[in-house]
Design an enzyme around this catalytic site. Structure first.
Site, PDB file in Angstrom:
ATOM      1  N   ASP A  12      27.115  19.719  37.190  1.00 48.60           N
ATOM      2  CA  ASP A  12      25.882  20.592  36.916  1.00 48.60           C
ATOM      3  C   ASP A  12      25.219  20.072  35.785  1.00 48.60           C
ATOM      4  O   ASP A  12      25.758  19.615  34.646  1.00 48.60           O
ATOM      5  CB  ASP A  12      26.471  22.069  36.575  1.00 48.60           C
ATOM      6  CG  ASP A  12      25.424  23.108  36.463  1.00 48.60           C
ATOM      7  OD1 ASP A  12      24.344  22.865  37.148  1.00 48.60           O
ATOM      8  OD2 ASP A  12      25.503  24.156  35.922  1.00 48.60           O
TER       9      ASP A  12
ATOM     10  N   ASN B 119      22.257  25.034  48.070  1.00 44.63           N
ATOM     11  CA  ASN B 119      21.202  24.165  47.532  1.00 44.63           C
ATOM     12  C   ASN B 119      20.091  24.092  48.330  1.00 44.63           C
ATOM     13  O   ASN B 119      19.023  23.393  48.098  1.00 44.63           O
ATOM     14  CB  ASN B 119      21.824  22.868  47.036  1.00 44.63           C
ATOM     15  CG  ASN B 119      22.728  23.080  45.697  1.00 44.63           C
ATOM     16  OD1 ASN B 119      23.616  22.086  45.360  1.00 44.63           O
ATOM     17  ND2 ASN B 119      22.441  24.009  44.811  1.00 44.63           N
TER      18      ASN B 119
END
Length: 228
Positions: free
Chosen positions: A13, A61
């Site tokens: 991340d 995503n």
């Protein structure tokens, strides 16, 4: 190195925030993150990690801008081309986990070729999660078990995770390896993924080595990788 996890899972991340901090486009963060991932894979293999699972692209995503998603798909394909020889030379087996029906056919073909050409490698098993959702994987497995009239298996879909590391300062699992992380130790660090260093990894492993893993019991006892 003492205390190296048998199965390390990493939520990579912070690529976009890394780029934003430098007033650069998000794709540059992803490109730098891909290089960090390459360094992480090599370091884990050197330390003796048996299984490494990287969360590269979640099923959620797809909600991101089309240009960013397209760049990521191209980035995955180009890194497969560039890293295949290195994976084979270092004895690293590659598997891709997640859905494939929504990925570009050319990328799927490269994935399948890389899996086939590293299938006999035994030093470390690298899994890259692309279009992955743990909840969806569990639902699919449950539906398959029902359709085949079998009992639900005792083992997880992937080897049990010993240590889950998330970079970027967030503290959540984000639909990643939910079953496999039932007894995982969790490590959340503030470093954005492109800034992750081997020293950071070593520090996380050192902390992991100091933890007392009881698995519901009273005394520490080693548990083989992949056991419940």
């Amino acid at each position: 190195m003492k205390g190296v996890p048998g199965h390390l899972a990493v939520i990579m991340d912070g690529n976009g925030r890394w780029a934003a901090k430098r007033a650069r486009p998000r794709w540059m963060g992803h490109a730098r993150g891909a290089q960090t991932a390459r360094e992480l894979v090599a370091h884990c293999a050197r330390l003796g990690v048996q299984h490494l699972t990287l969360y590269a692209f979640s099923s959620d995503n797809w909600k991101r801008p089309r240009e960013e998603v397209g760049f990521l798909m191209d980035l995955f394909a180009s890194h497969l081309d560039r890293q295949l020889a290195e994976l084979r030379a270092n004895g690293i087996r590659l598997s891709i986990v997640g859905r494939r029906d929504r990925l570009p056919p050319a990328l799927v073909a490269k994935m399948e070729e890389a899996e086939a050409r590293t299938a006999q490698c035994t030093r470390m098993h690298l899994r890259v999660a692309i279009d992955y959702s743990s909840k969806a994987a569990l639902q699919e497995a449950f539906a398959r078990v029902q359709a085949e009239g079998r009992e639900w298996p005792a083992d997880p879909l992937l080897p049990n995770v010993d240590l889950l590391l998330r970079t970027g300062g967030e503290r959540r699992l984000s639909d990643f390896l939910l079953w496999e992380c039932a007894y995982a130790e969790l490590a959340f660090i503030d470093a954005l993924f492109p800034d992750l260093t081997t020293a950071d990894v070593d520090a996380v492993f050192a902390d992991f080595a100091r933890r007392d893993r009881r698995f519901g019991g009273l005394n520490s006892a080693p548990v083989p990788v992949g056991s419940a």
